[in-house]
Scaffold this motif. Sequence first.
Motif, short mmCIF file in Angstrom:
data_model
loop_
_atom_site.label_atom_id
_atom_site.label_comp_id
_atom_site.label_asym_id
_atom_site.label_seq_id
_atom_site.Cartn_x
_atom_site.Cartn_y
_atom_site.Cartn_z
N ALA A 71 -1.52 2.50 -9.87
CA ALA A 71 -1.05 2.75 -8.50
C ALA A 71 -2.21 2.75 -7.52
N ALA A 72 -3.36 3.29 -7.94
CA ALA A 72 -4.52 3.29 -7.05
C ALA A 72 -4.98 1.87 -6.76
N ILE A 73 -4.98 1.02 -7.81
CA ILE A 73 -5.37 -0.39 -7.62
C ILE A 73 -4.40 -1.09 -6.67
N VAL A 74 -3.08 -0.84 -6.86
CA VAL A 74 -2.07 -1.46 -5.99
C VAL A 74 -2.26 -1.01 -4.55
N ALA A 95 0.83 -1.21 0.00
CA ALA A 95 0.00 0.00 0.00
C ALA A 95 0.86 1.26 0.00
N ILE A 96 1.97 1.26 0.74
CA ILE A 96 2.85 2.43 0.79
C ILE A 96 3.49 2.68 -0.58
N GLY A 110 -5.35 -2.68 -3.09
CA GLY A 110 -5.07 -4.10 -2.86
C GLY A 110 -4.19 -4.32 -1.66
N GLY A 111 -3.16 -3.46 -1.50
CA GLY A 111 -2.28 -3.59 -0.33
C GLY A 111 -3.01 -3.36 0.97
N LEU A 112 -3.91 -2.37 0.98
CA LEU A 112 -4.70 -2.12 2.19
C LEU A 112 -5.61 -3.30 2.51
N ALA A 113 -6.18 -3.92 1.46
CA ALA A 113 -7.04 -5.09 1.67
C ALA A 113 -6.26 -6.26 2.26
#
Length: 283
Positions: A232-235, A186-187, A238-241
């Motif tokens: 980048a928004a999708i990544v 996410a970062i 996804g990282g937050l999920a």
Amino acid sequence: MRAFLCSAVVGVTVAWSPLAAAGESPPAPYPECSRQPTDVEVSAAKGAFQAGQASFNEADYDRAITYWEDAYRRDCTAHALLLNLARAYELNNQEQHAVNSLETYLARNPSSPQRDQIARRIEVLKDKLAKQEASATPTPTPGGPSGSPGNGSEGAKPGSPPAEDTGGGKRSIVPLFVAGGGGAIAIVGGILYLNAASDVSAAEDACGGRKCPPGNPAIQEGNDARSRQTVAAIVTVGGLAVAGGGLAWYFLQKPEGEKQARQTIVAPSVAPGFAGLNLSGSF
């Protein structure tokens, strides 16, 4: 599948009192494994294992233990059978026999990658036996083991059921690694998003707004920047999920060693010429 080295059985000294408290006879040490089995013995061991597996799946643990003990007697080099036996003993409320099987497995297979996990399991079982012994030991009181006449108190009865072991145990830290990995993703996604957003703004400034005359190279640069921004928004999401899922997994998991009223267990099933997983449930 019998790529295991045999070693002499390590003698295990078993105290009688915990076994008596749990209503369990002391287990005998496994015979020394000093020879390789014949092809006939390996075939017979495989048949006994499969019969025991069928009984285990039917929750007939007494019969499963009988078959698997026979399989290991015929092929004592198949040490992974001891793990199956330990699980059947544990489900059959024969914790000391389970300890004996696990300790014998570690003695005969000292390089096992599961050594730390098995050692922790042995500690949990021994702690449970100690608590059963303590709960079955009478508490002496003034005036006799049953309490003083007329005071309404009674000593603990040797035959009373042992207190339920609800040991807190420890949670696996694997979910925390998953959550940490999700946070790192996410970062990185957030940094890429901000960089792409900056490139979009730069392209718009080069055009003097959102409209550019045809042929201006800022058009392609702006489109590329928007594509990177979307990725980048999708990544980031996804990282937050993944991070949220890892934290939820950590806090919702049952601590190791905690007794559950109902649980589903995936246990290894290994025998001469056979390997797989066994899915079982307990209530």
